[in-house]
Design a protein around this motif. Structure first.
Motif, PDB file in Angstrom:
ATOM      1  N   SER A 218       0.860  -1.183   0.000  1.00 56.91           N
ATOM      2  CA  SER A 218       0.000   0.000   0.000  1.00 56.91           C
ATOM      3  C   SER A 218       0.891   1.226   0.000  1.00 56.91           C
ATOM      4  O   SER A 218       1.655   1.441   0.943  1.00 56.91           O
ATOM      5  CB  SER A 218      -0.898   0.014   1.238  1.00 56.91           C
ATOM      6  OG  SER A 218      -1.686   1.181   1.245  1.00 56.91           O
ATOM      7  N   CYS A 219       0.819   2.012  -1.052  1.00 59.34           N
ATOM      8  CA  CYS A 219       1.675   3.194  -1.115  1.00 59.34           C
ATOM      9  C   CYS A 219       1.017   4.265  -1.978  1.00 59.34           C
ATOM     10  O   CYS A 219       0.205   3.971  -2.841  1.00 59.34           O
ATOM     11  CB  CYS A 219       3.056   2.852  -1.658  1.00 59.34           C
ATOM     12  SG  CYS A 219       3.010   1.978  -3.230  1.00 59.34           S
ATOM     13  N   VAL A 220       1.406   5.507  -1.734  1.00 57.58           N
ATOM     14  CA  VAL A 220       0.876   6.644  -2.477  1.00 57.58           C
ATOM     15  C   VAL A 220       1.689   6.826  -3.746  1.00 57.58           C
ATOM     16  O   VAL A 220       2.893   7.007  -3.692  1.00 57.58           O
ATOM     17  CB  VAL A 220       0.949   7.921  -1.616  1.00 57.58           C
ATOM     18  CG1 VAL A 220       0.382   9.108  -2.373  1.00 57.58           C
ATOM     19  CG2 VAL A 220       0.185   7.716  -0.322  1.00 57.58           C
ATOM     20  N   LEU A 269      15.432   2.722  -3.968  1.00 55.80           N
ATOM     21  CA  LEU A 269      14.348   3.498  -3.378  1.00 55.80           C
ATOM     22  C   LEU A 269      13.433   2.579  -2.585  1.00 55.80           C
ATOM     23  O   LEU A 269      12.905   1.606  -3.128  1.00 55.80           O
ATOM     24  CB  LEU A 269      13.551   4.220  -4.468  1.00 55.80           C
ATOM     25  CG  LEU A 269      12.309   4.989  -3.986  1.00 55.80           C
ATOM     26  CD1 LEU A 269      12.717   6.155  -3.094  1.00 55.80           C
ATOM     27  CD2 LEU A 269      11.493   5.486  -5.182  1.00 55.80           C
ATOM     28  N   GLN A 270      13.246   2.899  -1.304  1.00 55.42           N
ATOM     29  CA  GLN A 270      12.350   2.119  -0.444  1.00 55.42           C
ATOM     30  C   GLN A 270      10.922   2.614  -0.627  1.00 55.42           C
ATOM     31  O   GLN A 270      10.618   3.774  -0.388  1.00 55.42           O
ATOM     32  CB  GLN A 270      12.758   2.272   1.030  1.00 55.42           C
ATOM     33  CG  GLN A 270      11.965   1.419   2.002  1.00 55.42           C
ATOM     34  CD  GLN A 270      12.465  -0.028   2.023  1.00 55.42           C
ATOM     35  OE1 GLN A 270      13.670  -0.269   1.932  1.00 55.42           O
ATOM     36  NE2 GLN A 270      11.559  -0.975   2.155  1.00 55.42           N
ATOM     37  N   VAL A 271      10.027   1.715  -1.087  1.00 50.92           N
ATOM     38  CA  VAL A 271       8.615   2.039  -1.258  1.00 50.92           C
ATOM     39  C   VAL A 271       7.814   0.983  -0.500  1.00 50.92           C
ATOM     40  O   VAL A 271       7.705  -0.166  -0.937  1.00 50.92           O
ATOM     41  CB  VAL A 271       8.202   2.050  -2.747  1.00 50.92           C
ATOM     42  CG1 VAL A 271       6.720   2.393  -2.885  1.00 50.92           C
ATOM     43  CG2 VAL A 271       9.041   3.051  -3.518  1.00 50.92           C
ATOM     44  N   GLY A 272       7.303   1.369   0.645  1.00 49.22           N
ATOM     45  CA  GLY A 272       6.611   0.391   1.472  1.00 49.22           C
ATOM     46  C   GLY A 272       7.576  -0.690   1.907  1.00 49.22           C
ATOM     47  O   GLY A 272       8.656  -0.413   2.439  1.00 49.22           O
ATOM     48  N   ASP A 273       7.235  -1.944   1.659  1.00 50.55           N
ATOM     49  CA  ASP A 273       8.090  -3.071   2.019  1.00 50.55           C
ATOM     50  C   ASP A 273       9.033  -3.474   0.893  1.00 50.55           C
ATOM     51  O   ASP A 273       9.794  -4.428   1.033  1.00 50.55           O
ATOM     52  CB  ASP A 273       7.216  -4.282   2.400  1.00 50.55           C
ATOM     53  CG  ASP A 273       6.372  -4.002   3.634  1.00 50.55           C
ATOM     54  OD1 ASP A 273       6.842  -3.221   4.484  1.00 50.55           O
ATOM     55  OD2 ASP A 273       5.265  -4.559   3.730  1.00 50.55           O
ATOM     56  N   GLU A 274       8.974  -2.775  -0.218  1.00 49.10           N
ATOM     57  CA  GLU A 274       9.761  -3.163  -1.390  1.00 49.10           C
ATOM     58  C   GLU A 274      10.863  -2.150  -1.654  1.00 49.10           C
ATOM     59  O   GLU A 274      10.707  -0.947  -1.425  1.00 49.10           O
ATOM     60  CB  GLU A 274       8.862  -3.262  -2.625  1.00 49.10           C
ATOM     61  CG  GLU A 274       9.597  -3.729  -3.869  1.00 49.10           C
ATOM     62  CD  GLU A 274       8.686  -3.767  -5.075  1.00 49.10           C
ATOM     63  OE1 GLU A 274       9.105  -4.321  -6.107  1.00 49.10           O
ATOM     64  OE2 GLU A 274       7.575  -3.237  -4.989  1.00 49.10           O
ATOM     65  N   VAL A 275      11.995  -2.632  -2.135  1.00 49.01           N
ATOM     66  CA  VAL A 275      13.087  -1.772  -2.577  1.00 49.01           C
ATOM     67  C   VAL A 275      13.123  -1.799  -4.103  1.00 49.01           C
ATOM     68  O   VAL A 275      13.281  -2.858  -4.711  1.00 49.01           O
ATOM     69  CB  VAL A 275      14.443  -2.221  -2.014  1.00 49.01           C
ATOM     70  CG1 VAL A 275      15.566  -1.334  -2.563  1.00 49.01           C
ATOM     71  CG2 VAL A 275      14.435  -2.162  -0.490  1.00 49.01           C
ATOM     72  N   ILE A 276      12.948  -0.644  -4.717  1.00 53.14           N
ATOM     73  CA  ILE A 276      13.001  -0.541  -6.176  1.00 53.14           C
ATOM     74  C   ILE A 276      14.422  -0.161  -6.567  1.00 53.14           C
ATOM     75  O   ILE A 276      14.992   0.787  -6.024  1.00 53.14           O
ATOM     76  CB  ILE A 276      11.998   0.505  -6.679  1.00 53.14           C
ATOM     77  CG1 ILE A 276      10.573   0.101  -6.280  1.00 53.14           C
ATOM     78  CG2 ILE A 276      12.103   0.674  -8.191  1.00 53.14           C
ATOM     79  CD1 ILE A 276       9.524   1.110  -6.661  1.00 53.14           C
ATOM     80  N   VAL A 277      14.982  -0.909  -7.500  1.00 52.59           N
ATOM     81  CA  VAL A 277      16.386  -0.720  -7.870  1.00 52.59           C
ATOM     82  C   VAL A 277      16.493  -0.333  -9.345  1.00 52.59           C
ATOM     83  O   VAL A 277      15.824  -0.910 -10.200  1.00 52.59           O
ATOM     84  CB  VAL A 277      17.202  -2.004  -7.615  1.00 52.59           C
ATOM     85  CG1 VAL A 277      18.668  -1.782  -8.011  1.00 52.59           C
ATOM     86  CG2 VAL A 277      17.102  -2.407  -6.150  1.00 52.59           C
ATOM     87  N   GLY A 278      17.336   0.636  -9.610  1.00 54.70           N
ATOM     88  CA  GLY A 278      17.665   1.011 -10.982  1.00 54.70           C
ATOM     89  C   GLY A 278      19.168   0.963 -11.163  1.00 54.70           C
ATOM     90  O   GLY A 278      19.925   1.242 -10.224  1.00 54.70           O
ATOM     91  N   LYS A 279      19.627   0.622 -12.350  1.00 60.10           N
ATOM     92  CA  LYS A 279      21.057   0.498 -12.603  1.00 60.10           C
ATOM     93  C   LYS A 279      21.418   1.312 -13.839  1.00 60.10           C
ATOM     94  O   LYS A 279      20.703   1.276 -14.845  1.00 60.10           O
ATOM     95  CB  LYS A 279      21.434  -0.964 -12.810  1.00 60.10           C
ATOM     96  CG  LYS A 279      22.950  -1.213 -12.936  1.00 60.10           C
ATOM     97  CD  LYS A 279      23.249  -2.683 -13.170  1.00 60.10           C
ATOM     98  CE  LYS A 279      22.800  -3.539 -11.994  1.00 60.10           C
ATOM     99  NZ  LYS A 279      23.649  -3.290 -10.780  1.00 60.10           N
ATOM    100  N   GLY A 280      22.532   2.035 -13.743  1.00 62.02           N
ATOM    101  CA  GLY A 280      23.004   2.818 -14.874  1.00 62.02           C
ATOM    102  C   GLY A 280      24.493   2.651 -15.084  1.00 62.02           C
ATOM    103  O   GLY A 280      25.249   2.625 -14.106  1.00 62.02           O
ATOM    104  N   ILE A 281      24.922   2.549 -16.325  1.00 63.96           N
ATOM    105  CA  ILE A 281      26.339   2.437 -16.667  1.00 63.96           C
ATOM    106  C   ILE A 281      26.645   3.479 -17.732  1.00 63.96           C
ATOM    107  O   ILE A 281      25.954   3.558 -18.756  1.00 63.96           O
ATOM    108  CB  ILE A 281      26.694   1.029 -17.184  1.00 63.96           C
ATOM    109  CG1 ILE A 281      26.415  -0.025 -16.101  1.00 63.96           C
ATOM    110  CG2 ILE A 281      28.152   0.969 -17.617  1.00 63.96           C
ATOM    111  CD1 ILE A 281      26.657  -1.452 -16.568  1.00 63.96           C
TER     112      ILE A 281
END
Length: 307
Positions: A218-220, A269-281
């Protein structure tokens, strides 16, 4: 002549022609500056100048910081609505004279479309301005609009906006009003960073029950940056910071490592109980960071669409 000799002669002619054109241009510029200075030295000439001539003299006066000979005529032409938009731009961004600023604001309140034109000019001419964006906070009449301008100061992009919002029954008029509010706040040194605006005037939020990985949380997630297509060249790091600050999330974290291609950046990025990950090179750290932030933005948009 050999082919090589002809090529050398052609290059020489082109170089001489370029130098002559430059000398000619500099000569006429110098002559024009003499004319502008003569008008400033004899202020009685100024009221008789045509609008085009006055614009050139005003620009010269701003560059040389010799405004006094033209101030009276500036005020007169402002009262009569006889200044060009370019003149108004100079008075807003290049002149530090409060009485002039008040008259400019008074003029813009009557010719409000000029406010948007001034902002458009500033985007083109102010070196530190990256872009100006009209943020629509309502999708139907009456329209509520805020102007956000991204300005880079010492390589640090800032998104500046106003505390007050523009509201009008017509979208274009609301945009003009937002431009005027921005200019007024700029002149009064009252601009805010986008994340500093009260949550009461941010885009309404809603709760969704989905994530990009299919887990339930549950998140905004409703935010203006999550409802618009992402484009190359946008300030993804700044946009992600704005989302976090607006929605009361912890800011994303970034970790760097050197790789054969340059730098690898992990954005988390922590969103609720989940960590969203992005990768850049990328060869440069800032570019890798931007790519990683964009990936997180794309995943957030996917979550919003699931809602």
């Amino acid at each position: 002549y050999t082919k090589t000799e002809l090529e050398q002669i052609g290059q020489h002619i082109a170089q001489v022609t370029l130098e002559l054109e430059k000398e000619t241009s500099e000569h006429f510029k110098a002559e024009h500056r003499k004319q502008y200075q003569a008008h400033l030295d004899n202020a009685s000439d100024v009221p008789h100048l045509s609008p085009k001539e006055f614009s050139k003299v005003l620009k010269y006066a701003v560059e040389t910081q010799e405004l006094q000979p033209v101030l009276a005529e500036v005020k007169t032409r402002l009262d009569n609505g006889k200044l060009s938009v370019q003149d108004l731009y100079l008075l807003v961004f290049q002149v530090k004279e409060e009485s002039i600023h008040q008259k400019v604001l008074s003029h813009l309140s009557k010719q409000i479309q000029d406010a948007s034109s001034i902002i458009a000019m500033a985007v083109d001419w102010q070196a530190e301005w990256q872009r100006a964006e009209y943020v629509e906070l309502s999708q139907s009449s009456p329209f509520t609009v805020a102007l956000e301008v991204t300005i880079t100061e010492e390589e640090d992009p800032r998104i500046l906006t106003t505390k007050e919002l523009a509201t009008h029954g017509r979208k274009q008029e609301a945009r003009h009003q937002a431009s005027l509010l921005w200019i007024e706040a700029y002149l009064q040194n009252a601009l805010l960073e986008a994340h500093e605006r009260s949550p009461l005037v941010n885009i309404p939020t809603q709760v969704v029950e989905a994530t990009a990985t299919g887990q339930q949380t549950s998140c905004v997630l409703m935010h203006r940056y999550l409802s618009k297509p992402l484009k190359d060249g946008q300030n993804f790091v700044g946009m992600l910071n704005d989302i976090c600050q607006s929605l009361r999330w912890d800011l994303a974290s970034y970790e760097f490592a050197e790789v054969s291609e340059g730098f690898e950046c992990d954005c988390r990025l922590q969103v609720g109980d989940e960590v969203i990950v992005g990768k850049g090179i990328a060869p440069a750290k800032q570019k890798a960071k931007a790519i990683a932030a964009r990936q997180v933005m794309e995943k957030l948009q996917a979550i919003a669409r699931c809602g």
